[in-house]
Design a protein around this motif. Structure first.
Motif, PDB file in Angstrom:
ATOM      1  N   ARG A  41       7.633   2.594 -10.540  1.00 57.03           N
ATOM      2  CA  ARG A  41       6.345   3.085 -11.042  1.00 57.03           C
ATOM      3  C   ARG A  41       5.415   3.469  -9.890  1.00 57.03           C
ATOM      4  O   ARG A  41       4.758   4.508  -9.933  1.00 57.03           O
ATOM      5  N   ILE A  42       5.372   2.636  -8.852  1.00 59.28           N
ATOM      6  CA  ILE A  42       4.517   2.919  -7.694  1.00 59.28           C
ATOM      7  C   ILE A  42       4.969   4.208  -7.015  1.00 59.28           C
ATOM      8  O   ILE A  42       4.162   5.074  -6.684  1.00 59.28           O
ATOM      9  N   ARG A  43       6.272   4.340  -6.828  1.00 56.78           N
ATOM     10  CA  ARG A  43       6.800   5.535  -6.152  1.00 56.78           C
ATOM     11  C   ARG A  43       6.590   6.789  -6.995  1.00 56.78           C
ATOM     12  O   ARG A  43       6.275   7.842  -6.470  1.00 56.78           O
ATOM     13  N   THR A  44       6.752   6.676  -8.300  1.00 56.35           N
ATOM     14  CA  THR A  44       6.544   7.827  -9.169  1.00 56.35           C
ATOM     15  C   THR A  44       5.087   8.269  -9.118  1.00 56.35           C
ATOM     16  O   THR A  44       4.797   9.465  -9.043  1.00 56.35           O
ATOM     17  N   ALA A  45       4.180   7.317  -9.142  1.00 60.12           N
ATOM     18  CA  ALA A  45       2.750   7.637  -9.063  1.00 60.12           C
ATOM     19  C   ALA A  45       2.416   8.291  -7.727  1.00 60.12           C
ATOM     20  O   ALA A  45       1.643   9.256  -7.675  1.00 60.12           O
ATOM     21  N   GLN A  65       0.798  -1.212   0.000  1.00 61.54           N
ATOM     22  CA  GLN A  65       0.000   0.000   0.000  1.00 61.54           C
ATOM     23  C   GLN A  65       0.838   1.273   0.000  1.00 61.54           C
ATOM     24  O   GLN A  65       0.378   2.306  -0.453  1.00 61.54           O
ATOM     25  N   GLN A  66       2.058   1.194   0.524  1.00 54.50           N
ATOM     26  CA  GLN A  66       2.878   2.389   0.588  1.00 54.50           C
ATOM     27  C   GLN A  66       4.090   2.321  -0.328  1.00 54.50           C
ATOM     28  O   GLN A  66       4.899   3.238  -0.355  1.00 54.50           O
ATOM     29  N   GLY A  67       4.257   1.211  -1.038  1.00 56.49           N
ATOM     30  CA  GLY A  67       5.346   1.106  -2.005  1.00 56.49           C
ATOM     31  C   GLY A  67       6.726   0.981  -1.395  1.00 56.49           C
ATOM     32  O   GLY A  67       7.717   1.310  -2.031  1.00 56.49           O
ATOM     33  N   ALA A  68       6.810   0.500  -0.151  1.00 60.38           N
ATOM     34  CA  ALA A  68       8.114   0.352   0.506  1.00 60.38           C
ATOM     35  C   ALA A  68       8.976  -0.660  -0.242  1.00 60.38           C
ATOM     36  O   ALA A  68       8.471  -1.568  -0.900  1.00 60.38           O
ATOM     37  N   THR A  69      10.282  -0.489  -0.138  1.00 58.58           N
ATOM     38  CA  THR A  69      11.218  -1.429  -0.754  1.00 58.58           C
ATOM     39  C   THR A  69      11.581  -2.506   0.265  1.00 58.58           C
ATOM     40  O   THR A  69      11.287  -2.366   1.458  1.00 58.58           O
ATOM     41  N   LEU A  70      12.243  -3.562  -0.176  1.00 62.53           N
ATOM     42  CA  LEU A  70      12.689  -4.600   0.752  1.00 62.53           C
ATOM     43  C   LEU A  70      13.669  -4.039   1.773  1.00 62.53           C
ATOM     44  O   LEU A  70      13.656  -4.423   2.940  1.00 62.53           O
ATOM     45  N   THR A  71      14.504  -3.109   1.358  1.00 63.22           N
ATOM     46  CA  THR A  71      15.441  -2.474   2.277  1.00 63.22           C
ATOM     47  C   THR A  71      14.691  -1.719   3.367  1.00 63.22           C
ATOM     48  O   THR A  71      15.043  -1.790   4.549  1.00 63.22           O
ATOM     49  N   GLU A  72      13.640  -1.010   2.991  1.00 66.95           N
ATOM     50  CA  GLU A  72      12.832  -0.281   3.972  1.00 66.95           C
ATOM     51  C   GLU A  72      12.080  -1.242   4.887  1.00 66.95           C
ATOM     52  O   GLU A  72      11.932  -0.979   6.082  1.00 66.95           O
ATOM     53  N   LEU A  73      11.616  -2.355   4.345  1.00 67.58           N
ATOM     54  CA  LEU A  73      10.957  -3.364   5.183  1.00 67.58           C
ATOM     55  C   LEU A  73      11.934  -3.932   6.203  1.00 67.58           C
ATOM     56  O   LEU A  73      11.588  -4.129   7.371  1.00 67.58           O
ATOM     57  N   ALA A  74      13.152  -4.204   5.750  1.00 69.14           N
ATOM     58  CA  ALA A  74      14.175  -4.741   6.648  1.00 69.14           C
ATOM     59  C   ALA A  74      14.447  -3.769   7.788  1.00 69.14           C
ATOM     60  O   ALA A  74      14.551  -4.170   8.951  1.00 69.14           O
ATOM     61  N   ALA A  75      14.523  -2.490   7.476  1.00 67.77           N
ATOM     62  CA  ALA A  75      14.762  -1.479   8.506  1.00 67.77           C
ATOM     63  C   ALA A  75      13.578  -1.404   9.473  1.00 67.77           C
ATOM     64  O   ALA A  75      13.767  -1.311  10.688  1.00 67.77           O
ATOM     65  N   ALA A  76      12.367  -1.485   8.943  1.00 65.93           N
ATOM     66  CA  ALA A  76      11.170  -1.412   9.792  1.00 65.93           C
ATOM     67  C   ALA A  76      11.059  -2.620  10.718  1.00 65.93           C
ATOM     68  O   ALA A  76      10.577  -2.511  11.843  1.00 65.93           O
ATOM     69  N   ALA A  77      11.509  -3.770  10.250  1.00 69.18           N
ATOM     70  CA  ALA A  77      11.401  -5.007  11.030  1.00 69.18           C
ATOM     71  C   ALA A  77      12.630  -5.285  11.882  1.00 69.18           C
ATOM     72  O   ALA A  77      12.618  -6.183  12.714  1.00 69.18           O
ATOM     73  N   GLY A  78      13.715  -4.539  11.642  1.00 68.59           N
ATOM     74  CA  GLY A  78      14.959  -4.832  12.340  1.00 68.59           C
ATOM     75  C   GLY A  78      15.548  -6.152  11.882  1.00 68.59           C
ATOM     76  O   GLY A  78      16.142  -6.900  12.655  1.00 68.59           O
ATOM     77  N   GLU A  79      15.364  -6.451  10.613  1.00 67.80           N
ATOM     78  CA  GLU A  79      15.801  -7.717  10.025  1.00 67.80           C
ATOM     79  C   GLU A  79      16.708  -7.433   8.834  1.00 67.80           C
ATOM     80  O   GLU A  79      16.939  -6.295   8.472  1.00 67.80           O
ATOM     81  N   SER A 134       3.759 -10.827  -2.834  1.00 62.71           N
ATOM     82  CA  SER A 134       4.660 -11.253  -3.898  1.00 62.71           C
ATOM     83  C   SER A 134       5.658 -10.127  -4.139  1.00 62.71           C
ATOM     84  O   SER A 134       5.311  -8.949  -4.082  1.00 62.71           O
ATOM     85  N   VAL A 135       6.877 -10.499  -4.416  1.00 67.19           N
ATOM     86  CA  VAL A 135       7.965  -9.546  -4.566  1.00 67.19           C
ATOM     87  C   VAL A 135       7.874  -8.861  -5.931  1.00 67.19           C
ATOM     88  O   VAL A 135       7.668  -9.520  -6.946  1.00 67.19           O
ATOM     89  N   ARG A 136       8.013  -7.533  -5.907  1.00 65.36           N
ATOM     90  CA  ARG A 136       7.949  -6.740  -7.135  1.00 65.36           C
ATOM     91  C   ARG A 136       9.326  -6.638  -7.767  1.00 65.36           C
ATOM     92  O   ARG A 136      10.339  -6.813  -7.109  1.00 65.36           O
ATOM     93  N   THR A 137       9.319  -6.259  -9.036  1.00 62.44           N
ATOM     94  CA  THR A 137      10.581  -5.928  -9.704  1.00 62.44           C
ATOM     95  C   THR A 137      10.937  -4.490  -9.337  1.00 62.44           C
ATOM     96  O   THR A 137      10.092  -3.728  -8.844  1.00 62.44           O
ATOM     97  N   THR A 138      12.159  -4.100  -9.600  1.00 64.74           N
ATOM     98  CA  THR A 138      12.593  -2.730  -9.333  1.00 64.74           C
ATOM     99  C   THR A 138      11.769  -1.745 -10.145  1.00 64.74           C
ATOM    100  O   THR A 138      11.381  -0.689  -9.643  1.00 64.74           O
ATOM    101  N   GLN A 139      11.469  -2.099 -11.384  1.00 66.07           N
ATOM    102  CA  GLN A 139      10.675  -1.217 -12.250  1.00 66.07           C
ATOM    103  C   GLN A 139       9.275  -1.003 -11.680  1.00 66.07           C
ATOM    104  O   GLN A 139       8.743   0.102 -11.734  1.00 66.07           O
ATOM    105  N   GLN A 140       8.668  -2.057 -11.157  1.00 60.78           N
ATOM    106  CA  GLN A 140       7.335  -1.921 -10.565  1.00 60.78           C
ATOM    107  C   GLN A 140       7.378  -0.988  -9.357  1.00 60.78           C
ATOM    108  O   GLN A 140       6.489  -0.159  -9.176  1.00 60.78           O
ATOM    109  N   THR A 141       8.414  -1.124  -8.539  1.00 61.56           N
ATOM    110  CA  THR A 141       8.564  -0.255  -7.372  1.00 61.56           C
ATOM    111  C   THR A 141       8.727   1.198  -7.813  1.00 61.56           C
ATOM    112  O   THR A 141       8.111   2.096  -7.236  1.00 61.56           O
TER     113      THR A 141
END
Length: 190
Positions: free
Chosen positions: A122-126, A84-98, A113-120
């Motif tokens: 596009r979400i962030r640009t939108a 819903q917020q377009g977070a990246t895996l790196t941001e998820l890792a930081a949020a979870a402390g993982e 399901s894991v997105r491609t970099t391009q999909q991420t």
């Protein structure tokens, strides 16, 4: 003392692949299923495979047993951030402390399901475009209420050119410009 006789094939057939899968997915290990069912290790693995069970590592089992409800809540939270917020895996890792890998695992456990970099991207640009549109409409409302472009630029820490661009994007009808220099003589000179 004699060991217990092996279970008959009728008892073996009573332990269905689906029942083994449900127990495994609830946190039981293969060794525990072997002990409870009386089946061989290979038979339990084959039945789990037949039921389409996604196998986990011993590390995943340990994590699951630590606090399964907390893990499920964390996984669901990470999935919400991701989808819903377009977070990246790196941001998820930081949020979870993982680690990124652990965050990815949690996301998949929650059904994401894991997105491609391009999909991420596009979400962030939108998302940025939507925020920019919202800001442009806000600036337009303030401008139409009488605020000047330089005032808006100072309030929002933007350049005057950026404020003009945002006002233009919002379809703002601009007021006539005022010239604050010396008055010009509009008469023709001989």
């Amino acid at each position: 003392m004699n060991p217990e006789p092996p279970a008959t094939s009728d008892a073996n057939e009573a332990v269905t692949p689906e029942s083994l899968r449900k127990q495994y997915e609830s946190g039981a290990t293969v060794e525990e299923l072997v002990t409870a069912s009386g089946l061989s290790y290979g038979t339990v693995l084959n039945r789990l495979h037949d039921a389409g069970t996604e196998m986990r590592t011993s590390w995943q089992t340990r994590r699951m047993r630590q606090n399964p409800q907390a893990r499920q809540r964390l996984a669901a939270h990470l999935r919400t951030l991701y989808e819903q917020q377009g977070a990246t895996l790196t941001e998820l890792a930081a949020a979870a402390g993982e680690t990124r890998r652990s965050a990815r695992r949690l996301l998949i456990e929650a059904g994401g399901s894991v997105r491609t970099t391009q999909q991420t991207l596009r979400i962030r640009t939108a998302a940025r475009a939507a925020e920019r549109r919202k800001l442009a409409l806000s600036l337009r409302a303030r401008y139409e209420a009488g605020a000047t472009v330089p005032d808006l630029a100072r309030e929002h820490s933007y350049s005057i050119a950026t404020v003009y661009r945002l006002l233009h994007q919002a379809g703002t009808r601009m007021r006539p410009q005022h010239h604050h220099g010396p008055a010009r003589d509009t008469r023709e000179r001989p």
